[in-house]
Design a protein around this motif. Sequence first.
Motif, mmCIF file in Angstrom:
data_model
loop_
_atom_site.group_PDB
_atom_site.id
_atom_site.type_symbol
_atom_site.label_atom_id
_atom_site.label_comp_id
_atom_site.label_asym_id
_atom_site.label_seq_id
_atom_site.Cartn_x
_atom_site.Cartn_y
_atom_site.Cartn_z
ATOM 1 N N ALA A 97 58.078 30.455 -12.176
ATOM 2 C CA ALA A 97 55.629 30.145 -11.565
ATOM 3 C C ALA A 97 55.387 28.829 -10.449
ATOM 4 O O ALA A 97 55.152 28.856 -9.562
ATOM 5 C CB ALA A 97 55.658 30.293 -12.602
ATOM 6 N N LEU A 98 56.750 27.620 -10.055
ATOM 7 C CA LEU A 98 56.692 26.789 -10.153
ATOM 8 C C LEU A 98 56.846 27.296 -8.436
ATOM 9 O O LEU A 98 55.839 26.479 -7.877
ATOM 10 C CB LEU A 98 56.907 25.959 -10.776
ATOM 11 N N ASP A 99 57.622 27.649 -8.035
ATOM 12 C CA ASP A 99 58.203 28.352 -6.569
ATOM 13 C C ASP A 99 56.792 28.937 -6.292
ATOM 14 O O ASP A 99 56.682 29.001 -5.285
ATOM 15 C CB ASP A 99 59.359 29.082 -7.314
ATOM 16 N N HIS A 100 56.111 29.618 -6.579
ATOM 17 C CA HIS A 100 55.075 30.856 -6.454
ATOM 18 C C HIS A 100 54.388 29.469 -6.041
ATOM 19 O O HIS A 100 53.317 29.599 -5.010
ATOM 20 C CB HIS A 100 54.667 31.551 -6.702
ATOM 21 N N LEU A 101 53.277 28.104 -6.880
ATOM 22 C CA LEU A 101 52.566 27.491 -6.399
ATOM 23 C C LEU A 101 53.254 26.742 -4.624
ATOM 24 O O LEU A 101 52.772 26.350 -4.414
ATOM 25 C CB LEU A 101 52.319 26.609 -7.875
ATOM 26 N N LEU A 102 54.949 26.415 -5.182
ATOM 27 C CA LEU A 102 55.091 25.390 -3.593
ATOM 28 C C LEU A 102 55.469 26.467 -2.460
ATOM 29 O O LEU A 102 54.992 26.023 -1.109
ATOM 30 C CB LEU A 102 56.577 25.130 -4.405
ATOM 31 N N ASP A 103 55.664 28.021 -2.416
ATOM 32 C CA ASP A 103 55.217 28.543 -1.872
ATOM 33 C C ASP A 103 53.602 28.497 -0.955
ATOM 34 O O ASP A 103 54.042 28.249 -0.060
ATOM 35 C CB ASP A 103 55.859 30.910 -1.585
ATOM 36 N N LEU A 104 52.712 28.930 -2.068
ATOM 37 C CA LEU A 104 51.401 28.542 -1.049
ATOM 38 C C LEU A 104 51.333 27.290 -1.343
ATOM 39 O O LEU A 104 50.177 27.304 0.062
ATOM 40 C CB LEU A 104 50.412 28.951 -2.273
ATOM 41 N N GLU A 105 51.821 26.266 -1.631
ATOM 42 C CA GLU A 105 51.688 25.601 -0.632
ATOM 43 C C GLU A 105 51.391 24.726 1.050
ATOM 44 O O GLU A 105 51.232 23.884 1.378
ATOM 45 C CB GLU A 105 51.905 23.909 -1.161
ATOM 46 N N LYS A 106 52.978 24.943 1.207
ATOM 47 C CA LYS A 106 53.523 25.552 2.763
ATOM 48 C C LYS A 106 52.195 26.722 3.261
ATOM 49 O O LYS A 106 52.248 25.939 4.501
ATOM 50 C CB LYS A 106 54.590 26.274 2.807
ATOM 51 N N GLU A 107 52.272 27.729 2.531
ATOM 52 C CA GLU A 107 50.640 28.313 3.777
ATOM 53 C C GLU A 107 49.996 27.591 3.682
ATOM 54 O O GLU A 107 49.111 27.264 4.847
ATOM 55 C CB GLU A 107 51.281 30.217 2.359
ATOM 56 N N PHE A 108 49.146 27.268 2.682
ATOM 57 C CA PHE A 108 48.250 26.760 3.024
ATOM 58 C C PHE A 108 47.690 25.374 3.133
ATOM 59 O O PHE A 108 46.618 24.836 4.123
ATOM 60 C CB PHE A 108 46.883 25.850 1.273
ATOM 61 N N ARG A 109 49.005 24.351 3.572
ATOM 62 C CA ARG A 109 48.855 23.925 4.789
ATOM 63 C C ARG A 109 48.833 24.139 6.333
ATOM 64 O O ARG A 109 48.509 23.329 6.682
ATOM 65 C CB ARG A 109 50.437 23.175 4.964
ATOM 66 N N LYS A 110 49.186 25.523 6.686
ATOM 67 C CA LYS A 110 48.942 26.106 8.380
ATOM 68 C C LYS A 110 47.703 26.493 8.238
ATOM 69 O O LYS A 110 47.023 26.111 9.310
ATOM 70 C CB LYS A 110 49.744 26.706 8.400
ATOM 71 N N THR A 111 47.060 27.036 6.406
ATOM 72 C CA THR A 111 46.014 27.322 7.646
ATOM 73 C C THR A 111 45.062 27.183 6.362
ATOM 74 O O THR A 111 43.367 27.743 7.049
ATOM 75 C CB THR A 111 45.803 29.020 6.850
ATOM 76 N N GLN A 112 44.747 26.449 5.012
ATOM 77 C CA GLN A 112 43.390 26.829 4.630
ATOM 78 C C GLN A 112 43.247 24.281 4.223
ATOM 79 O O GLN A 112 43.868 24.818 2.843
ATOM 80 C CB GLN A 112 43.457 27.641 3.244
ATOM 81 N N PRO A 113 43.024 24.081 4.469
ATOM 82 C CA PRO A 113 43.039 22.524 4.423
ATOM 83 C C PRO A 113 42.301 22.713 3.036
ATOM 84 O O PRO A 113 42.236 21.182 2.019
ATOM 85 C CB PRO A 113 42.350 22.028 5.407
ATOM 86 N N GLU A 114 41.111 23.407 2.959
ATOM 87 C CA GLU A 114 40.588 22.911 1.042
ATOM 88 C C GLU A 114 41.008 23.016 0.111
ATOM 89 O O GLU A 114 40.892 22.437 -1.021
ATOM 90 C CB GLU A 114 39.468 23.841 1.393
ATOM 91 N N LYS A 115 41.867 24.359 0.709
ATOM 92 C CA LYS A 115 42.489 24.585 -0.705
ATOM 93 C C LYS A 115 43.204 24.067 -1.412
ATOM 94 O O LYS A 115 43.964 23.630 -1.980
ATOM 95 C CB LYS A 115 42.782 26.335 -0.853
ATOM 96 N N LEU A 116 44.429 23.371 -0.378
ATOM 97 C CA LEU A 116 45.512 22.472 -0.083
ATOM 98 C C LEU A 116 45.189 21.837 -0.943
ATOM 99 O O LEU A 116 45.851 20.693 -1.817
ATOM 100 C CB LEU A 116 45.649 21.827 1.372
ATOM 101 N N LEU A 117 44.256 21.126 -0.834
ATOM 102 C CA LEU A 117 43.896 19.474 -1.972
ATOM 103 C C LEU A 117 43.523 19.985 -2.760
ATOM 104 O O LEU A 117 44.689 18.787 -3.467
ATOM 105 C CB LEU A 117 41.837 19.071 -1.312
ATOM 106 N N HIS A 118 43.009 21.183 -3.569
ATOM 107 C CA HIS A 118 43.043 21.100 -4.850
ATOM 108 C C HIS A 118 44.507 22.160 -5.591
ATOM 109 O O HIS A 118 44.938 21.238 -6.702
ATOM 110 C CB HIS A 118 42.327 22.432 -4.707
ATOM 111 N N LEU A 119 45.092 22.304 -4.538
ATOM 112 C CA LEU A 119 46.508 22.646 -4.815
ATOM 113 C C LEU A 119 47.550 21.239 -4.810
ATOM 114 O O LEU A 119 48.691 21.365 -5.842
ATOM 115 C CB LEU A 119 47.616 23.749 -3.912
ATOM 116 N N GLU A 121 46.954 18.587 -6.080
ATOM 117 C CA GLU A 121 46.369 17.684 -7.196
ATOM 118 C C GLU A 121 46.929 18.511 -7.967
ATOM 119 O O GLU A 121 47.534 17.611 -9.568
ATOM 120 C CB GLU A 121 44.935 17.731 -7.636
ATOM 121 N N THR A 122 47.247 19.644 -8.622
ATOM 122 C CA THR A 122 47.436 20.241 -9.033
ATOM 123 C C THR A 122 49.245 20.323 -9.466
ATOM 124 O O THR A 122 49.716 19.908 -10.802
ATOM 125 C CB THR A 122 46.990 21.868 -9.173
#
Length: 397
Positions: A97-119, A121-122
């Motif tokens: 599950a953590l690996d999925h979160l880390l993959d999302l972090e890489k993706e949000f870094r490019k496209t969704q900065p607002e979501k990235l802040l919350h991610l 912090e988690t």
Amino acid sequence: QRTAGLEGSHPSAGLLEDEELLPSPARFQLRREESDRLEILTHKHRELSQEEETIHLLVETIYLEEKIQPFTQVLQSLSSLIEETLSQGKVTIAVHALDHLLDLEKEFRKTQPEKLLHLNETLRQLKEEKIIPLLIKSLEKMVTPDFESLFHLLEFIGPSSLSLVGRLIDNYPDKSFQELACAFIQKIGLQNLPLLLEIADDHREKTTLVILRTIANSDDPRKLSYLARFLRSRNLHIQLETISLFSSLPDPKAAKLILPLLDDPQLEVRQQAARALVRLNQPSVSEDILNRIQEKSFNRRSLTEKKALFAYLFRLKTPESRDFLKGLLKKPWWWSPATRINPGLWLIDTLKEEDRLEVEDFLNELGLIRNRKIRRALQGLKYKLKLHSHRDKGTGR
């Protein structure tokens, strides 16, 4: 007749007598290790299969959800799932599950900065506050430890997990775990050497040896002082390795720190210290070594120690060291007592292992040798040098 000849014999007697047909202990060990590995993989697959659907549903929702409030709620659900599975000892699922979160972090870094802040912090809360306490409580519940997933998790946490690794090393003597622990220390330990020192201990020999080599290979300017803590280790192997590592450090203080070990009660330590001083070849201890050679106790040292200290002076190439060595060989002819001429003979024995051209230059500066015994020993040395010279010319060196 053949049947009669076999009467009374056990059907497997012929096979048991043939040792080549019996599996070797190493083969049994290999089969056992393969069996353990297969059990871990099976257990890992079974655990993942049960939770995979839930994890993928949460990840997909996090990725697609556009509104921040529902997004944070689902994100919290996935974080809670990681915490819950860890508390149950299901490290494999938590890491998945953590690996999925880390993959999302890489993706949000490019496209969704607002979501990235919350991610982020988690991830920070998991890394700095939650995972280690949960791991400590859950390790006893791990029926089939998945060490690879465990160290993947520790790598995510970073250097702050080193203290936990120290505790785990004592609890898991398994070869696979120890190898992963050593690899982890080499990779993560460089980021925080003081934390690495906290898990070094005389009773953890293999781990501490890896820690010492990691420190020696670092660029930290304090590494000499870190290593110096182990020069008086009660574990002989750790102490000898520390001295050896010191000899590879160009720090001018290294020789001064090793010098007192020439008087250590253990022969192996004295010999290792003498060899280290030769490799360091630092002039700062030359006067101390000259004094030691002139002491009566020098005669009681091992031949290895004597030759190492003579080699140190020979390689130093200072006028004082060369004059002293020449003085050992230019004894008057009437100096026959062994205690007086033996140092000269030990020096000649040392010169046999030094650079040929350097030795030839040194011998050419000697001049007249009056003592017959020393003169004969030098003739033998010159003959050996001549043979090596012809051999080098013949090989084109």
